[in-house]
Design a protein around this motif. Structure first.
Motif, PDB file in Angstrom:
ATOM      1  N   GLU A 256     -46.285  36.924   7.283  1.00  0.00           N
ATOM      2  CA  GLU A 256     -45.348  37.737   7.364  1.00  0.00           C
ATOM      3  C   GLU A 256     -44.225  37.697   6.109  1.00  0.00           C
ATOM      4  OE1 GLU A 256     -43.629  37.210  11.184  1.00  0.00           O
ATOM      5  OE2 GLU A 256     -45.149  38.739  12.048  1.00  0.00           O
ATOM      6  N   ASN A 257     -43.764  36.284   5.626  1.00  0.00           N
ATOM      7  CA  ASN A 257     -43.262  36.007   4.616  1.00  0.00           C
ATOM      8  C   ASN A 257     -43.812  36.682   3.127  1.00  0.00           C
ATOM      9  OD1 ASN A 257     -41.445  34.617   6.359  1.00  0.00           O
ATOM     10  ND2 ASN A 257     -42.449  32.570   5.792  1.00  0.00           N
ATOM     11  N   PHE A 262     -43.977  40.990  -0.980  1.00  0.00           N
ATOM     12  CA  PHE A 262     -44.677  42.262  -1.699  1.00  0.00           C
ATOM     13  C   PHE A 262     -44.224  43.604  -1.296  1.00  0.00           C
ATOM     14  CE2 PHE A 262     -47.686  38.761  -2.384  1.00  0.00           C
ATOM     15  CZ  PHE A 262     -48.237  38.997  -3.961  1.00  0.00           C
ATOM     16  N   ILE A 263     -43.552  43.532  -0.090  1.00  0.00           N
ATOM     17  CA  ILE A 263     -42.867  45.072   0.076  1.00  0.00           C
ATOM     18  C   ILE A 263     -41.643  45.212  -0.700  1.00  0.00           C
ATOM     19  CG2 ILE A 263     -41.506  45.950   2.132  1.00  0.00           C
ATOM     20  CD1 ILE A 263     -44.508  46.263   2.329  1.00  0.00           C
ATOM     21  N   GLU A 264     -40.806  44.063  -0.945  1.00  0.00           N
ATOM     22  CA  GLU A 264     -39.645  44.039  -1.962  1.00  0.00           C
ATOM     23  C   GLU A 264     -40.129  44.463  -3.243  1.00  0.00           C
ATOM     24  OE1 GLU A 264     -35.803  41.351  -3.215  1.00  0.00           O
ATOM     25  OE2 GLU A 264     -37.202  40.574  -1.656  1.00  0.00           O
ATOM     26  N   ASN A 267     -41.156  47.951  -3.650  1.00  0.00           N
ATOM     27  CA  ASN A 267     -39.972  48.844  -3.709  1.00  0.00           C
ATOM     28  C   ASN A 267     -39.366  48.827  -5.238  1.00  0.00           C
ATOM     29  OD1 ASN A 267     -40.311  49.645  -1.009  1.00  0.00           O
ATOM     30  ND2 ASN A 267     -38.921  47.937  -0.330  1.00  0.00           N
ATOM     31  N   ASN A 268     -39.293  47.623  -5.688  1.00  0.00           N
ATOM     32  CA  ASN A 268     -38.510  47.656  -6.938  1.00  0.00           C
ATOM     33  C   ASN A 268     -39.501  48.217  -7.847  1.00  0.00           C
ATOM     34  OD1 ASN A 268     -36.592  45.809  -5.999  1.00  0.00           O
ATOM     35  ND2 ASN A 268     -37.927  43.880  -6.680  1.00  0.00           N
ATOM     36  N   ARG A 269     -40.862  48.213  -7.917  1.00  0.00           N
ATOM     37  CA  ARG A 269     -41.738  48.792  -8.754  1.00  0.00           C
ATOM     38  C   ARG A 269     -41.597  50.345  -8.577  1.00  0.00           C
ATOM     39  NH1 ARG A 269     -47.250  45.299  -7.981  1.00  0.00           N
ATOM     40  NH2 ARG A 269     -46.831  43.743  -9.610  1.00  0.00           N
ATOM     41  N   GLN A 270     -41.318  50.792  -7.357  1.00  0.00           N
ATOM     42  CA  GLN A 270     -41.353  52.367  -7.012  1.00  0.00           C
ATOM     43  C   GLN A 270     -40.058  52.785  -7.787  1.00  0.00           C
ATOM     44  OE1 GLN A 270     -43.445  53.914  -5.842  1.00  0.00           O
ATOM     45  NE2 GLN A 270     -44.929  52.846  -4.443  1.00  0.00           N
ATOM     46  N   ASP A 271     -39.076  52.061  -7.661  1.00  0.00           N
ATOM     47  CA  ASP A 271     -37.582  52.377  -8.463  1.00  0.00           C
ATOM     48  C   ASP A 271     -37.806  52.218  -9.737  1.00  0.00           C
ATOM     49  OD1 ASP A 271     -36.352  52.742  -6.045  1.00  0.00           O
ATOM     50  OD2 ASP A 271     -35.627  50.489  -5.645  1.00  0.00           O
ATOM     51  N   ASP A 272     -38.287  51.239 -10.341  1.00  0.00           N
ATOM     52  CA  ASP A 272     -38.775  51.135 -11.908  1.00  0.00           C
ATOM     53  C   ASP A 272     -39.231  52.420 -12.289  1.00  0.00           C
ATOM     54  OD1 ASP A 272     -37.220  48.942 -12.014  1.00  0.00           O
ATOM     55  OD2 ASP A 272     -38.996  47.594 -11.890  1.00  0.00           O
ATOM     56  N   TYR A 273     -40.459  52.833 -11.688  1.00  0.00           N
ATOM     57  CA  TYR A 273     -41.103  53.916 -11.999  1.00  0.00           C
ATOM     58  C   TYR A 273     -40.405  55.001 -12.214  1.00  0.00           C
ATOM     59  CZ  TYR A 273     -44.484  57.846 -11.382  1.00  0.00           C
ATOM     60  OH  TYR A 273     -45.271  58.773 -11.527  1.00  0.00           O
ATOM     61  N   ASP A 274     -39.720  55.374 -10.907  1.00  0.00           N
ATOM     62  CA  ASP A 274     -38.735  56.725 -10.899  1.00  0.00           C
ATOM     63  C   ASP A 274     -37.799  56.645 -12.087  1.00  0.00           C
ATOM     64  OD1 ASP A 274     -39.853  58.248  -9.097  1.00  0.00           O
ATOM     65  OD2 ASP A 274     -38.792  57.550  -7.381  1.00  0.00           O
TER      66      ASP A 274
END
Length: 299
Positions: A256-257, A262-264, A267-274
Motif C-alpha cells: 500500500e505504501n 506511484f499514485i503520487e 499524478n505528477n507526471r499527468q500534471d507535467d504532461y498537461d
C-alpha cells in the motif's frame, strides 16, 4: 490399461451432465452469466464466487447428514466441497494458492481411480469438478482478473475510441474538450503464490468524457492527447509492478505504501504532461511526450 481408463474417465465426465447437482451448477452459471451480461451490470463476476460456495456448503451438509444417519462418512463429499471452494479462491485471488489447488485436484483424481468399480453419481460429479478445476488451474490468474473487472472499465491498450468516453462533461470544465480517467487496479495475494500481485491499468469509462464538438472536429489530436494520459498510467503501473517484484519482503502494508508513492508519481507526471503540452495545444510539447511514452512502453 491407459486407453480403458481414458474411456472410463471420459464416460464419467459425460455422465456428469445427467447428474442433478451438476445440471443445476452449470445451468445457474450460464443463466446468471447471460442475465448479468444482458443487463450490463458491474457485478459481472459475483455469481462465480457465490454459486460454487453454495454448492460447497450443500455437499458438506450432505456429508454430515448421511454420516450421522448411516455412521458411514463418505469423504467424496468433502473433496467435492473443496473442489467447489478452490474455484472461488481462484476467482478472488486474495487467498488463492496454486499448490493447494493442485493438491485438491490430485486428491479427487486419486479418489476416482480408487473407486473406479463403483457405480456412483458422486463419482460423476467428482470427475466433472476435477476436469473443470484443471482447466481453471491452467488459466493464468491475470486473465481471470481481466474477466472479473467491472463492465465500466477498459483495460489498457494502444488504442482508444471516442465511444470509450461515456461520462458526462462537468459544468466547471467547459474550457476543456475531453478528459480521460485512468487508474491502476491491483490485487495482493495473502497466501504463498506466484504471482504474488496482479496489476492492470484501466480507463474508467463513466468518468471519462468528451464534448460532441471536440470528438467530431478535433478527433485525432485530442484523442491522441488523451491516449498519452492512458499511456502514462500504464508506464507508471509497470514501474509499480517492477518495484513490487524487487521488494525483499512484501506485505500488504508495504504494498500500500509503494502504491501510494506511484499514485503520487503518476499524478505528477499527468500534471507535467498537461503543462508542457498545454492540454494538447502545444504541438512541440505534445510531440515530446509522444516520443517519450513510445520509448518507455516499447523498451
Amino acid at each position: 490399461m491407459q486407453v480403458s481408463f481414458s474411456k472410463y474417465f471420459k464416460s464419467r465426465f459425460v455422465n456428469a451432465f445427467k447428474e442433478r447437482q451438476t445440471i443445476w451448477f452449470v445451468g445457474l452459471i450460464f443463466v446468471l452469466h447471460f442475465i448479468i451480461w444482458f443487463f450490463d451490470t458491474t457485478l459481472s463476476y459475483f455469481f462465480l464466487i457465490t454459486i460454487p460456495s453454495i454448492f460447497a456448503c450443500i455437499n458438506i451438509v450432505k456429508y454430515l447428514i448421511k454420516g450421522i444417519k448411516s455412521n458411514e462418512w463418505n469423504t467424496t463429499y468433502i473433496v467435492i466441497a473443496l473442489l467447489f471452494l478452490v474455484l472461488t479462491t481462484k476467482f478472488i485471488f486474495i487467498y488463492y494458492n496454486f499448490l493447494f489447488h493442485l493438491l485438491v485436484i490430485i486428491s479427487g483424481f486419486i479418489m476416482i481411480v480408487l473407486k473406479k468399480n463403483q457405480v456412483n453419481k458422486l463419482l460423476d460429479r467428482l470427475t466433472f469438478l476435477v476436469v473443470i478445476n484443471l482447466v481453471v488451474l491452467l488459466i493464468p490468474s491475470i486473465l481471470w482478473f481481466h474477466y472479473t473487472l467491472p463492465e465500466d472499465v477498459k483495460v489498457w491498450t494502444d488504442n482508444i475510441k471516442w465511444t470509450d468516453f461515456q461520462g458526462t462533461r462537468p459544468s466547471n470544465a467547459k474550457k476543456y474538450g475531453a478528459q480521460i480517467s485512468t487508474e491502476i487496479y491491483w490485487k495482493y495475494n495473502r497466501c504463498y503464490n506466484t504471482p504474488r500481485v496482479l496489476t492492470i491499468t484501466v480507463m474508467r469509462k463513466s468518468n471519462s468524457w468528451a464534448s460532441a464538438l471536440s470528438a467530431k472536429y478535433n478527433s485525432n489530436n485530442l484523442l491522441n492527447h488523451e491516449k498519452i494520459h492512458f499511456d502514462i498510467t500504464e508506464w507508471t503501473r509497470r514501474e509499480f509492478k517492477d518495484s513490487l517484484d524487487n521488494a525483499d519482503r512484501l506485505s500488504k502494508i508495504t504494498m500500500e505504501n509503494i502504491h501510494e508513492y506511484f499514485i503520487e508519481l503518476n499524478n505528477n507526471r499527468q500534471d507535467d504532461y498537461d503543462n508542457e503540452s498545454e492540454h494538447g495545444k502545444n504541438l512541440e510539447g505534445q510531440e515530446k511526450w509522444n516520443q517519450k511514452l513510445n520509448e518507455f512502453l516499447n523498451e
